[in-house]
Design a protein around this motif. Structure first.
Motif, PDB file in Angstrom:
ATOM      1  N   MET B   1       0.928  -1.210  -0.013  1.00 29.34           N
ATOM      2  CA  MET B   1      -0.006  -0.188  -0.013  1.00 29.34           C
ATOM      3  C   MET B   1       0.974   1.347   0.193  1.00 29.34           C
ATOM      4  N   PRO B   2       0.444   2.268  -0.896  1.00 28.72           N
ATOM      5  CA  PRO B   2       1.323   3.367  -0.853  1.00 28.72           C
ATOM      6  C   PRO B   2       1.245   4.275   0.371  1.00 28.72           C
ATOM      7  N   LYS B   3       2.221   5.255   0.512  1.00 31.29           N
ATOM      8  CA  LYS B   3       2.289   5.827   1.771  1.00 31.29           C
ATOM      9  C   LYS B   3       0.943   7.134   1.858  1.00 31.29           C
ATOM     10  N   VAL B   4       0.234   7.100   2.914  1.00 23.56           N
ATOM     11  CA  VAL B   4      -0.892   8.208   2.905  1.00 23.56           C
ATOM     12  C   VAL B   4      -0.388   9.158   3.834  1.00 23.56           C
ATOM     13  N   LEU B   5      -1.075  10.303   3.765  1.00 23.22           N
ATOM     14  CA  LEU B   5      -0.742  11.551   4.929  1.00 23.22           C
ATOM     15  C   LEU B   5      -1.854  11.338   5.648  1.00 23.22           C
ATOM     16  N   MET B   6      -1.764  11.071   6.850  1.00 19.30           N
ATOM     17  CA  MET B   6      -2.724  11.004   7.868  1.00 19.30           C
ATOM     18  C   MET B   6      -2.244  11.461   9.271  1.00 19.30           C
ATOM     19  N   LYS B   7      -3.391  12.106   9.948  1.00 17.56           N
ATOM     20  CA  LYS B   7      -3.224  12.416  11.591  1.00 17.56           C
ATOM     21  C   LYS B   7      -2.953  11.136  12.399  1.00 17.56           C
ATOM     22  N   GLY B   8      -2.301  11.185  13.404  1.00 14.50           N
ATOM     23  CA  GLY B   8      -1.896  10.098  14.041  1.00 14.50           C
ATOM     24  C   GLY B   8      -3.136   9.465  14.658  1.00 14.50           C
ATOM     25  N   ASN B   9      -3.951  10.209  15.151  1.00 16.48           N
ATOM     26  CA  ASN B   9      -5.435   9.597  15.571  1.00 16.48           C
ATOM     27  C   ASN B   9      -5.915   8.659  14.246  1.00 16.48           C
ATOM     28  N   GLU B  10      -5.979   9.173  13.164  1.00  5.81           N
ATOM     29  CA  GLU B  10      -6.675   8.650  12.093  1.00  5.81           C
ATOM     30  C   GLU B  10      -5.772   7.129  11.902  1.00  5.81           C
ATOM     31  N   ALA B  11      -4.549   7.414  11.931  1.00  9.15           N
ATOM     32  CA  ALA B  11      -3.602   6.087  11.761  1.00  9.15           C
ATOM     33  C   ALA B  11      -3.923   5.191  13.042  1.00  9.15           C
ATOM     34  N   ILE B  12      -4.024   5.644  14.000  1.00  3.76           N
ATOM     35  CA  ILE B  12      -4.270   4.678  15.137  1.00  3.76           C
ATOM     36  C   ILE B  12      -5.600   3.804  14.688  1.00  3.76           C
ATOM     37  N   ALA B  13      -6.373   4.528  14.191  1.00  5.02           N
ATOM     38  CA  ALA B  13      -7.946   4.018  14.065  1.00  5.02           C
ATOM     39  C   ALA B  13      -7.792   2.829  12.925  1.00  5.02           C
ATOM     40  N   GLU B  14      -7.110   3.409  11.810  1.00  4.05           N
ATOM     41  CA  GLU B  14      -6.983   2.274  10.419  1.00  4.05           C
ATOM     42  C   GLU B  14      -5.870   1.411  11.115  1.00  4.05           C
ATOM     43  N   ALA B  15      -4.963   1.436  11.832  1.00  2.14           N
ATOM     44  CA  ALA B  15      -4.120   0.446  12.194  1.00  2.14           C
ATOM     45  C   ALA B  15      -4.861  -0.532  13.010  1.00  2.14           C
ATOM     46  N   ASP B 169       1.502  11.641  23.091  1.00  2.00           N
ATOM     47  CA  ASP B 169       1.050  12.791  23.615  1.00  2.00           C
ATOM     48  C   ASP B 169       0.169  13.597  22.614  1.00  2.00           C
ATOM     49  N   GLY B 170      -0.527  14.535  22.819  1.00  2.00           N
ATOM     50  CA  GLY B 170      -1.447  15.305  22.101  1.00  2.00           C
ATOM     51  C   GLY B 170      -0.845  15.400  20.516  1.00  2.00           C
ATOM     52  N   LEU B 171       0.331  15.787  20.292  1.00  2.00           N
ATOM     53  CA  LEU B 171       0.928  16.052  19.088  1.00  2.00           C
ATOM     54  C   LEU B 171       1.043  14.883  18.260  1.00  2.00           C
ATOM     55  N   ILE B 172       1.051  13.590  18.799  1.00  2.00           N
ATOM     56  CA  ILE B 172       1.169  12.203  18.124  1.00  2.00           C
ATOM     57  C   ILE B 172      -0.167  12.058  17.538  1.00  2.00           C
ATOM     58  N   GLY B 173      -1.279  12.591  18.205  1.00  2.00           N
ATOM     59  CA  GLY B 173      -2.555  12.429  17.784  1.00  2.00           C
ATOM     60  C   GLY B 173      -2.953  13.516  16.608  1.00  2.00           C
ATOM     61  N   GLN B 174      -2.372  14.676  16.747  1.00  2.00           N
ATOM     62  CA  GLN B 174      -2.733  15.695  15.887  1.00  2.00           C
ATOM     63  C   GLN B 174      -2.074  16.046  14.629  1.00  2.00           C
ATOM     64  N   MET B 175      -0.749  15.648  14.652  1.00  2.00           N
ATOM     65  CA  MET B 175       0.156  15.754  13.641  1.00  2.00           C
ATOM     66  C   MET B 175      -0.205  14.904  12.450  1.00  2.00           C
ATOM     67  N   MET B 176      -0.022  15.284  11.281  1.00  2.00           N
ATOM     68  CA  MET B 176       0.077  14.497  10.106  1.00  2.00           C
ATOM     69  C   MET B 176       1.285  14.286   9.435  1.00  2.00           C
ATOM     70  N   GLU B 177       1.545  12.944   9.166  1.00  2.00           N
ATOM     71  CA  GLU B 177       2.763  12.272   8.659  1.00  2.00           C
ATOM     72  C   GLU B 177       2.496  11.340   7.575  1.00  2.00           C
ATOM     73  N   PRO B 178       3.308  10.876   6.902  1.00  2.00           N
ATOM     74  CA  PRO B 178       3.073   9.837   6.025  1.00  2.00           C
ATOM     75  C   PRO B 178       2.841   8.628   6.590  1.00  2.00           C
ATOM     76  N   VAL B 179       2.067   7.546   6.215  1.00  2.00           N
ATOM     77  CA  VAL B 179       2.142   6.265   7.219  1.00  2.00           C
ATOM     78  C   VAL B 179       2.001   5.315   5.934  1.00  2.00           C
TER      79      VAL B 179
END
Lengths: 177, 358
Positions: B1-15, B169-179
């Motif tokens: 799967m290619p990299k997607v840009l996601m918020k940490g919170n969204e990545a946690i959900a998908e993971a 911490d809050g930033l891990i949830g709010q920040m967007m990075e490629p995943v």
């Protein structure tokens, strides 16, 4: 090599969105990216800003004291962030809402009437895309082709908005020349 | 799967979905509400269960019920919400039930604020609930690592039949990075027929499984606690994780830091290197079990004069660092916890001031 761009304005101007489009475009070009929002207790009309970090190595601190560039969409944002931008950076000054200069002689200040240009192509709400495109055209952080592709993708779920935003993009690019 | 840009919170959900967890109960709270927002539409797509409970207390016992029935289940919350769940977490530990809790920390105590914090360290690692209960606690430092840790958390929870916590911490949830996610969905993994209250018919058994944390007999309760203790000791042997950074050569000071704070420290260390000041970093990836040996060995390195525990709290992890260093070197704490994350410049000043004061 790392660049940081501060996007700042008030809530509702689409600040977080244009930061995300730039981060997406940089990712598409193979860079490491991080998009860091301010997520304090904000409201519509309050301050809104986000920082986009683009690098060729894994990004360390998401907290940056002196960003490389600034896209200031209102006067408080320009006043707050212009003094901390690194020398040699680009400062986009949204002249539609800002009546002052950054006061920095050591940066490349690009003044754009974003709202007027957006209104000319169909809707003043696209002023954020005008600003982003002018900034990218001047800073060359990503290619304009990638930017176009990412704007199209951002609005893929609302395709009616794509032509307007692409026109806004062209207007922004012209303003930067 | 290619990299997607996601918020940490969204990545946690998908993971979680990609780890085969199709049951999510939660109650919204900043800065992690995007997990619930994401799963409210994503869970139905994969025929999973999304349920917003009436409170964190209710949610935590829905977790207990689902875990007892042998299905993968998780929830996400932030500091005050986790406090409300702490009773049920103790019950889960006592009844030996696997579940995953994500705490995207905000400032406290009390309602505190909504900005990033690491001030739930002691709660997560030592005081999550009453009784001798412990969680395996993992601390991600990027969106990608958050996703990977969530996917690891479910099998680990099942390995130990114990709740696992992801502490960001809050930033891990709010920040967007490629995943990047693995392509395949993982299906339900381990066989839980031996203990789960999942019905007798399908396992052709006439014995009921019983899930409980009540042991009124002193000997039985002590036995249950010995079983739990043995699991916590096993975690220390088998599942402690950390990263050493800039520790190959000698250094004047050692920083111990985790999560977002560790990334700020890495940048500071790179900037200090340009000035000829060498600083090593140990980044715990599991907070319980704590990487005791890694910290001790890094502190014992020839030339190292001081150990700094840098954390977004008023001095919590520093207690573990002191325990590992065992008085061999001075151990100092530096931190903030109003929501402003210290900048690399602050860490640079800290290192210089500390070194010159020794």
């Amino acid at each position: 090599m790392q660049s940081e761009v501060m996007f700042a304005g008030f809530g509702g101007q689409g600040i977080l969105l244009i930061g995300k489009i730039l981060a997406h475009a940089a990712m598409e070009e193979g860079f490491e990216v991080a998009w860091i929002p301010s997520y304090g207790p904000e409201m519509r009309g309050g301050t809104a800003y986000c920082l986009v970090v683009i690098g060729d190595r894994p990004i360390g601190s998401p907290i940056i004291k002196n960003p490389s560039h600034l896209v200031a969409m209102n006067r408080p944002s320009l006043e707050k962030f212009a003094p901390v931008i690194k020398p040699g950076g680009v400062i986009l000054n949204n002249m539609s809402l800002i009546s002052i200069d950054s006061g920095r002689a050591d940066v490349d200040e690009l003044k754009v009437l974003t709202a007027e240009l957006a209104a000319d192509v169909g809707n003043a709400k696209a002023s954020n895309i005008v600003a982003l495109s002018a900034f990218v055209a001047r800073s060359k952080l990503v290619s304009l082709d990638t930017l176009k592709h990412c704007i199209e993708e951002e609005f893929a779920k609302r395709p009616k908005l794509i032509p307007l935003n692409l026109k806004a993009m062209d207007a922004g690019i012209q303003a930067a020349q | 799967m290619p990299k997607v840009l996601m918020k940490g919170n969204e990545a946690i959900a998908e993971a979680a979905i990609r780890a085969g967890c199709l049951n999510y109960f939660a109650y919204p709270i900043t800065p992690q509400s995007e997990v619930a927002e994401y799963l409210s539409w994503r869970m139905p797509e994969v025929n999973g269960v999304f349920l917003q409970g009436e409170s964190e207390v209710a949610v935590s016992y829905m977790i207990f019920g689902a875990a007892g029935a042998g299905v993968r289940v998780f929830t996400t919350s932030s500091s005050p919400g986790i406090s409300l769940m702490s009773e049920a977490i103790s019950y889960l530990c006592g009844a030996q039930l696997p579940a995953v809790f994500v705490n995207i920390m905000r400032g406290g105590p009390g309602l505190g604020g909504i900005l990033p914090s690491q001030a739930d360290y002691l709660q997560a690692t030592k005081g999550i609930g009453h009784g001798d209960c412990r969680l395996l606690v993992m601390a991600p430092a990027s969106v990608q690592e958050a996703a990977e840790m969530v996917m690891t958390a479910f099998p680990l929870a099942e390995k130990y039949r114990n709740p696992v916590m992801i502490l960001g911490d809050g930033l891990i949830g709010q920040m967007m990075e490629p995943v990047e996610f693995p392509d395949q969905l993982k299906s339900e993994a381990s066989n839980k027929d031996g203990w789960a209250t999942n019905g007798m018919d399908h396992r052709g058994s006439t014995t009921r499984n019983l899930v409980k944390s009540l042991f009124l007999d002193a000997e039985q309760l002590n036995d249950n606690n010995l079983i739990l203790r043995a699991k916590y000791e096993r975690m220390k042997k088998e599942d402690v994780r950390w990263e050493c950074w800039n520790t190959e050569e000698t250094y004047d000071a050692l920083i111990v830091s985790y999560g977002t704070m560790s990334r700020v420290c890495k940048t500071a260390i790179s900037m200090l290197k340009e000035e000829g000041i060498e600083v090593g970093l140990v980044r715990p990836q599991t907070l319980f079990p704590f990487p005791e040996q890694a910290v001790r060995q890094a502190a014992q390195k020839e030339g190292c004069r001081v150990v700094l525990s840098v954390e977004m709290s008023m001095g919590q992890m520093v207690e573990d660092v002191e325990r590992c260093v065992q008085g061999a070197l001075p151990v100092k704490w530096y931190g903030k916890c109003g929501g402003d994350v210290p900048t690399p410049e602050e860490i640079i000043d800290l290192v210089k001031t500390t070194l010159s004061s020794l």
